[in-house]
Enzyme design. Structure first.
Site, PDB file in Angstrom:
ATOM      1  N   LYS A 195      22.705 -34.989 -57.451  1.00  0.00           N
ATOM      2  CA  LYS A 195      24.444 -35.076 -57.254  1.00  0.00           C
ATOM      3  C   LYS A 195      24.582 -33.668 -57.380  1.00  0.00           C
ATOM      4  CE  LYS A 195      28.308 -34.877 -59.117  1.00  0.00           C
ATOM      5  NZ  LYS A 195      28.923 -33.980 -58.280  1.00  0.00           N
ATOM      6  N   GLU A 234      33.758 -18.682 -72.619  1.00  0.00           N
ATOM      7  CA  GLU A 234      33.089 -18.399 -71.195  1.00  0.00           C
ATOM      8  C   GLU A 234      34.311 -18.335 -70.224  1.00  0.00           C
ATOM      9  OE1 GLU A 234      30.985 -21.398 -69.284  1.00  0.00           O
ATOM     10  OE2 GLU A 234      29.262 -19.939 -68.970  1.00  0.00           O
TER      11      GLU A 234
HETATM   12  P1  NAD Z   1      30.756 -28.549 -64.402  1.00  0.00           P
HETATM   13  O1  NAD Z   1      30.436 -28.867 -65.634  1.00  0.00           O
HETATM   14  O2  NAD Z   1      32.198 -28.592 -64.027  1.00  0.00           O
HETATM   15  O3  NAD Z   1      30.207 -29.452 -63.088  1.00  0.00           O
HETATM   16  C1  NAD Z   1      28.577 -29.411 -62.831  1.00  0.00           C
HETATM   17  C2  NAD Z   1      28.325 -30.807 -62.570  1.00  0.00           C
HETATM   18  O4  NAD Z   1      28.482 -31.779 -63.151  1.00  0.00           O
HETATM   19  C3  NAD Z   1      29.112 -30.935 -60.955  1.00  0.00           C
HETATM   20  O5  NAD Z   1      28.041 -31.660 -60.284  1.00  0.00           O
HETATM   21  C4  NAD Z   1      30.135 -32.019 -61.392  1.00  0.00           C
HETATM   22  O6  NAD Z   1      30.454 -32.809 -60.223  1.00  0.00           O
HETATM   23  C5  NAD Z   1      29.496 -32.846 -62.422  1.00  0.00           C
HETATM   24  N1  NAD Z   1      30.355 -33.589 -63.387  1.00  0.00           N
HETATM   25  C6  NAD Z   1      31.483 -33.032 -63.703  1.00  0.00           C
HETATM   26  N2  NAD Z   1      31.925 -34.092 -64.694  1.00  0.00           N
HETATM   27  C7  NAD Z   1      30.973 -34.939 -64.775  1.00  0.00           C
HETATM   28  C8  NAD Z   1      30.855 -35.856 -65.642  1.00  0.00           C
HETATM   29  N3  NAD Z   1      31.955 -36.580 -66.462  1.00  0.00           N
HETATM   30  N4  NAD Z   1      29.864 -36.665 -65.684  1.00  0.00           N
HETATM   31  C9  NAD Z   1      28.610 -36.271 -64.773  1.00  0.00           C
HETATM   32  N5  NAD Z   1      28.697 -35.170 -64.088  1.00  0.00           N
HETATM   33  C10 NAD Z   1      29.985 -34.618 -64.083  1.00  0.00           C
HETATM   34  O7  NAD Z   1      30.259 -27.078 -64.098  1.00  0.00           O
HETATM   35  P2  NAD Z   1      30.681 -26.000 -62.975  1.00  0.00           P
HETATM   36  O8  NAD Z   1      32.074 -25.622 -62.908  1.00  0.00           O
HETATM   37  O9  NAD Z   1      30.092 -26.532 -61.482  1.00  0.00           O
HETATM   38  O10 NAD Z   1      29.702 -24.817 -63.310  1.00  0.00           O
HETATM   39  C11 NAD Z   1      30.001 -23.750 -63.958  1.00  0.00           C
HETATM   40  C12 NAD Z   1      29.373 -24.096 -65.404  1.00  0.00           C
HETATM   41  O11 NAD Z   1      28.053 -24.051 -65.492  1.00  0.00           O
HETATM   42  C13 NAD Z   1      29.629 -22.838 -66.353  1.00  0.00           C
HETATM   43  O12 NAD Z   1      29.917 -23.295 -67.684  1.00  0.00           O
HETATM   44  C14 NAD Z   1      28.177 -22.212 -66.494  1.00  0.00           C
HETATM   45  O13 NAD Z   1      27.938 -21.422 -67.467  1.00  0.00           O
HETATM   46  C15 NAD Z   1      27.156 -23.413 -66.167  1.00  0.00           C
HETATM   47  N6  NAD Z   1      25.868 -22.956 -65.771  1.00  0.00           N
HETATM   48  C16 NAD Z   1      24.987 -23.149 -66.623  1.00  0.00           C
HETATM   49  C17 NAD Z   1      23.693 -22.616 -66.083  1.00  0.00           C
HETATM   50  C18 NAD Z   1      22.639 -22.607 -66.952  1.00  0.00           C
HETATM   51  O14 NAD Z   1      21.546 -22.337 -66.620  1.00  0.00           O
HETATM   52  N7  NAD Z   1      22.680 -22.478 -68.419  1.00  0.00           N
HETATM   53  C19 NAD Z   1      23.464 -22.034 -64.737  1.00  0.00           C
HETATM   54  C20 NAD Z   1      24.430 -22.109 -63.970  1.00  0.00           C
HETATM   55  C21 NAD Z   1      25.814 -22.714 -64.525  1.00  0.00           C
END
Ligand code: NAD
Length: 508
Positions: A195, A404
């Site tokens: 997803k 963050e």
């Molecule tokens: P997000 O957590 O909003 O979303 C990530 C994914 O999770 C998306 O596909 C979203 O649709 C899905 N999602 C949202 N709610 C969900 C739920 N309740 N259950 C299951 N899936 C759900 O993150 P984002 O805004 O897409 O990305 C930014 C974040 O990702 C930042 O906090 C960043 O630090 C983190 N990030 C971490 C790494 C790492 O390797 N540590 C790498 C890239 C990004």
């Protein structure tokens, strides 16, 4: 920041822009489901405000269909029982097919994320390398043997695929992060449901289009589009899923752990960071300044590894700030489709507003804006951009030092002793990455030993290699990606003990 000091670029290479809107739909059991216009979500380019793609909005029903297809494909062994060399051949074939289309992948990555096209091209190259690296793991995967436990016992530990993997990815490095997970799951012998983020689904679908050409058996990789709370939740909670591999925010990571708890699934979580960079008085300030600007502005600061917390020795603070102020104004910001651009757009209006709200809230504190601090309006572009921003006189307790922000914002803290620097570096709930700049190897090693982070850089920032594991401690995550450890997240150990000699001593 005075706008005339900003190095702004607006002209785009319009030849790169596709004529039509890309319509995306789910890929389940080797088939494309009918594109559902009624239920479509629209993706608007953050830089230009134009519609790039529309995607079918999946629901629990489609997610379950995909999970059951992956389960069936796993159980009948069409993938899990293939010899490693055959799995590797298919993964390498996928890599070759992506390479043939890499410009196409890069353009959609830029259009959907707003990141510079040159950066998107490098990310697709890095992703291709990951598919090839994972292929090598499929061939070399092995366990351990224990021939010396007892003369009549031969024991060994084998590694088996966990089963069905849900792979949930964020928007900031869409195809790169997908490639940090999916080929490793496949190398292990797992089947998967992917997803992608609802904001950046195009490249996952392009991958789906290549899988059949690479002779990937149907049902081994399924792609379901849609929102996290709907599709993502089902992929995290369903009893037929064995492992959830997630990259995203720490808050959503916690929701995933809760959703997966009822069936005690394995979870692998790559989450947020508030990464410290310590600058010692003996640092090479010219090199450090360049790396700090890179660490702050790369991907417009929308990066888990952003070096967003500068911890600088009091004696060199003024000189370093002077250097940073001069450098940061030279960075070309603007149209992501221009190959000169180094900093592109902010992903959404809501996100841009949240960055700005954090900066505006500083007026209630003693912190000061040294550079930047406002949304940036670029002529000819309707999208969202934000000025590179440096905040000084920051107190370690402030949100700007602890949360963050996920934008081009650097918070500056100061210290007088090495121990204070380490204490400040560790004073956060996150533990993704950390860095130190010093010409003294003992200082660097001492920092490596004391800092709580999954990755430590000394005299550099944000280098990465497929061979090296990546992940966080504390609230930055659980588990590791990449390296030989990347495949372990998708494997279970089975301990086998065989009596091969004398009969067993009777108990009764
Ligand atoms: P997000 O957590 O909003 O979303 C990530 C994914 O999770 C998306 O596909 C979203 O649709 C899905 N999602 C949202 N709610 C969900 C739920 N309740 N259950 C299951 N899936 C759900 O993150 P984002 O805004 O897409 O990305 C930014 C974040 O990702 C930042 O906090 C960043 O630090 C983190 N990030 C971490 C790494 C790492 O390797 N540590 C790498 C890239 C990004």
């Amino acid at each position: 920041m005075k706008e005339e000091l900003l190095n702004v670029i607006t002209a785009a290479d319009t030849a790169l822009v596709p004529d039509s809107i890309f319509e995306l739909t789910h890929f389940v059991n080797g088939k494309w489901l009918v594109y559902d216009e009624e239920m479509a979500l629209e993706r608007i380019s953050p830089a230009t405000g134009k519609v790039v793609s529309r995607l079918s909005r999946g629901d629990e029903k489609v997610a379950k269909e995909a999970i059951l297809a992956a389960r069936q494909a796993f159980e009948d062994g069409r993938w899990s029982r293939l010899p490693g060399a055959k799995r590797a051949a298919i993964l390498n074939q996928v890599a070759d097919l992506i390479e043939n289309k890499k410009e196409h992948f890069a353009i959609y990555e830029t259009l959907e994320t707003g990141k510079p096209i040159t950066q998107a091209r490098s990310e697709i190259d890095a992703a291709i390398d990951l598919w090839r690296f994972a292929a090598s793991l499929a061939r070399t995967l092995n366990g351990e043997s224990h021939p010396n436990l007892d003369p009549d016992i031969f024991a060994f530990v084998i590694k088996e695929p966990v089963g069905v993997a849900s792979i949930i990815t964020p928007w900031n490095f869409p195809f790169l992060i997908l490639s940090q997970k999916l080929p490793f799951a496949l190398a292990a012998g797992c089947t998967a449901i992917v997803k992608p983020s609802e904001l950046t689904s195009a490249t996952a679908i392009m991958l789906g289009q290549l899988l059949t050409k690479a002779n990937m058996p149907d049902g081994v990789v399924n792609i379901v589009l849609g929102l996290g709370g709907e599709v993502g939740h089902t992929l995290s909670a369903h009893s037929e899923v064995d492992v959830v591999s997630f990259t995203g925010s720490t808050n959503v990571g916690k929701l995933i752990v809760q959703a997966s708890a009822s069936t005690l699934k394995k979870t692998s979580l790559e989450l947020g960071g508030k990464n410290p960079q310590v600058i010692m008085p003996d640092a090479n300030l010219e090199e450090a300044a360049d790396a700090i600007v890179f660490g702050t502005l790369f991907n417009a600061g929308q990066c888990c590894n952003s070096g967003s917390r500068l911890i600088v020795h009091q004696d060199i603070k003024e000189e370093l700030l002077h250097r940073l102020g001069n450098l940061i104004r030279k960075v070309p910001i603007g149209n992501p489709l221009n190959s000169q651009t180094k900093v592109g757009a902010i992903i959404s209006d809501e996100h841009s507003e949240s960055i700005d709200a954090c900066i505006r809230s500083l007026s209630q504190t003693n912190a000061k804006i040294f550079v930047g601090g406002r949304p940036l309006l670029l002529e000819g572009l309707t999208g969202r951009f934000y000025e590179p921003t440096i905040v000084v006189d920051v107190d370690p307790a402030m949100d700007v030092s602890r949360q963050e922000i996920f934008g081009p914002v650097l918070s500056v803290l100061t210290f007088e002793t090495f121990d204070q620097a380490v204490q400040l570096a560790n004073d956060t709930s996150y533990g993704l990455s950390a860095g130190i700049w010093s010409e003294n190897v003992h200082t660097c090693l001492s920092f490596i030993r004391q800092v709580k982070a999954g990755t430590v850089w000394t005299n550099t920032w944000m280098d990465g290699f497929p061979e090296l594991p990546f992940g966080g401690v504390k609230e930055s995550g659980i588990g590791r990606e990449l390296g030989k450890y990347g495949i372990e997240e998708f494997l279970e150990l089975k301990t086998c003990q065989m009596r091969v000699g004398a009969t067993r001593e009777k108990w009764v």
